[in-house]
Enzyme design. Structure first.
Site, PDB file in Angstrom:
ATOM      1  CB  SER A 185      48.821  36.466  32.806  1.00  0.00           C
ATOM      2  OG  SER A 185      49.385  35.119  32.357  1.00  0.00           O
ATOM      3  CG  HIS A 213      46.333  38.641  34.942  1.00  0.00           C
ATOM      4  ND1 HIS A 213      47.037  38.524  35.948  1.00  0.00           N
ATOM      5  CD2 HIS A 213      46.080  37.443  34.312  1.00  0.00           C
ATOM      6  CE1 HIS A 213      47.533  37.406  36.240  1.00  0.00           C
ATOM      7  NE2 HIS A 213      46.850  36.711  35.368  1.00  0.00           N
ATOM      8  CE  LYS A 244      45.209  35.181  38.263  1.00  0.00           C
ATOM      9  NZ  LYS A 244      44.721  34.565  36.895  1.00  0.00           N
TER      10      LYS A 244
HETATM   11  C1  LIG Z   1      44.166  33.136  36.736  1.00  0.00           C
HETATM   12  C2  LIG Z   1      43.576  33.164  35.357  1.00  0.00           C
HETATM   13  C3  LIG Z   1      42.397  32.276  35.303  1.00  0.00           C
HETATM   14  C4  LIG Z   1      42.042  30.896  36.381  1.00  0.00           C
HETATM   15  O1  LIG Z   1      41.387  31.738  37.326  1.00  0.00           O
HETATM   16  P1  LIG Z   1      41.038  30.905  38.761  1.00  0.00           P
HETATM   17  O2  LIG Z   1      39.725  31.746  39.271  1.00  0.00           O
HETATM   18  O3  LIG Z   1      42.259  30.977  39.442  1.00  0.00           O
HETATM   19  O4  LIG Z   1      40.611  29.544  38.137  1.00  0.00           O
HETATM   20  C5  LIG Z   1      41.788  32.205  34.052  1.00  0.00           C
HETATM   21  N1  LIG Z   1      42.264  33.081  33.040  1.00  0.00           N
HETATM   22  C6  LIG Z   1      43.206  33.894  33.139  1.00  0.00           C
HETATM   23  C7  LIG Z   1      43.570  34.810  32.184  1.00  0.00           C
HETATM   24  C8  LIG Z   1      43.739  33.852  34.411  1.00  0.00           C
HETATM   25  O5  LIG Z   1      44.992  34.707  34.517  1.00  0.00           O
END
Ligand SMILES: *Cc1c(COP(=O)(O)O)cnc(C)c1O
Length: 398
Positions: A185, A213, A244
């Site tokens: 990210s 992502h 997301k």
């Molecule tokens: C955002 C993210 C998470 C966490 O996701 P949530 O559902 O908000 O707990 C885990 N791994 C990666 C790579 C992320 O970008």
């Protein structure tokens, strides 16, 4: 005694502030979207949400959430195995598994929990986990909870991954699991899954990825990094989020072979000891999958927006991390300049935050922009113009 404790915490907090690492939270008073209003009443173009497909406030998604509230209630007041499983949850598990190319899936309250509860039930002392040095915090925490032996390879470095696979094999590891973010990210780097899969096959290792992502938009039909890299259906374990691109509320999942999912239902602690996903989120997530399976329009628009922005911001004189992902790191290098740039573009109506050490390495400060399908060309043009003006004022571009 307790006074000393609270004074200690205040000293810690002061230290965080003094180091310039304090994270303040901006308060938004509107739904998530291309334009958001903040508490000072200003409307700004939002370039820092994970709202890749614009689904966080899509009318069909909101309607599906309303419908699930009407038909299935607000909450279940239970973990899944007592009385927290509805037809919606079972249907979502089947649908998300198929969407990412796996046999079955299990839902969690968050992807953080999916990763936190993944490793410990599946692997033991005789086994090896080999992970990318820049993996997400939730993967790192999940691996810490597991007794397996650990190897860490240099970020995105296949030769170093092979070294780890060799070492783990020579040590006689019973099972080997390689685990990586599908997309990282901070840089928008897309893991070389085709080559990693080859290496895993050569050393008889399992491959797991975190698709937070990527799911919903990466690859020609939005199936994620495996589709982008031509290895769809060939990944052993996939974790991901509904928080997301896939709707933006919350919730996570682990998709894998039936045996993996079945054992996680028996042993995964964040699943066994935490409340079930709210019915409205399950219902809305099903509507998201209907939308994405019915048309590639949103991910196509995101791809076009991303290509346009990447070209335009470079034409304005900025350096970006090369790539194709809607995460576009605009490199400033200097932490103070990055904060000044972020502050100035906000005054000009553009919301995008600066990242600096320790979130990224020292001297690698940047503004991380995230493009969305909800952006129209005029939003992106305004953003580039604001970056150009602020960049000139700060002497970052000519
Ligand atoms: C955002 C993210 C998470 C966490 O996701 P949530 O559902 O908000 O707990 C885990 N791994 C990666 C790579 C992320 O970008």
């Amino acid at each position: 005694m307790s006074q000393a404790f609270y004074r200690h915490l205040q000293t810690e907090l002061d230290g965080i502030r003094a180091a310039g690492l304090y994270k303040a939270e901006r308060i938004i008073t509107t739904p998530q979207g291309a334009v958001v209003r903040t508490t000072d009443g200003r409307e700004v173009i939002n370039l820092c949400a994970n709202n890749y497909l614009g689904l966080s406030s899509h009318p069909k998604v909101i309607e599906a959430a309303h419908e699930a509230l009407r038909t299935h209630g607000f909450g279940l007041s239970s973990v899944r195995f007592i009385c927290g499983t509805q037809d919606l949850h079972k249907e979502l598990e089947q649908r998300i598994a198929r969407f990412v190319g796996c046999e079955d899936a299990i839902l969690y309250a968050a992807a953080f929990d999916a990763n936190g509860g993944l490793f410990e039930p599946l692997l033991g002392e005789q086994d090896a986990i080999i992970s990318d040095a820049l993996n997400h915090a939730s993967i790192i925490d999940g691996i810490r909870l597991c007794k397996a032996q650990r190897w860490r390879y240099e970020h995105n470095d296949l030769a170093d991954l092979e070294r780890c696979l060799k070492e783990a094999s020579e040590k006689g590891a019973r099972f080997k699991l390689v685990f990586t973010d599908g997309v990282f990210s901070m840089d928008g780097t897309i893991a070389q899954l085709d080559k990693i899969r080859e290496l895993c096959d050569r050393y008889d290792a399992l491959l797991g990825i975190d698709e937070c992502h990527a799911s919903g938009f990466l690859g020609k039909t939005g199936r994620g990094t495996p589709e982008y890299r031509g290895v769809f259906g060939k990944i052993d374990i996939i974790t991901g989020t509904f928080g997301k691109a896939l709707g933006g509320a919350s919730g996570g999942f682990t998709a894998a072979r039936r045996e993996v999912v079945e054992l996680l239902r028996q042993r995964s602690r964040p699943y066994l000891f935490s409340n079930t996903l709210a019915p409205a989120i399950a219902g809305a997530s099903l509507a998201v999958l209907d939308l994405l399976e019915g048309s590639t329009e949103l991910r196509d628009k995101l791809e076009a927006n991303t290509a346009w922005f990447r070209q335009a911001i470079q034409a304005a004189g900025f350096e970006i991390k090369p790539g194709t992902h809607p995460i576009v790191p605009i490199m400033v290098y200097d932490a103070v300049k990055a904060q000044e740039l972020s502050k100035r573009i906000l005054e000009l109506g553009i919301y995008a935050v600066g990242f600096f050490f320790p979130v990224v390495p020292k001297g690698q400060a940047r503004i991380r922009v995230q493009i969305s399908a909800v952006h129209e060309r005029e939003h992106l043009e305004k953003a580039v113009a604001a970056f150009a003006q602020a960049g000139r004022e700060l002497g970052l571009v000519k």
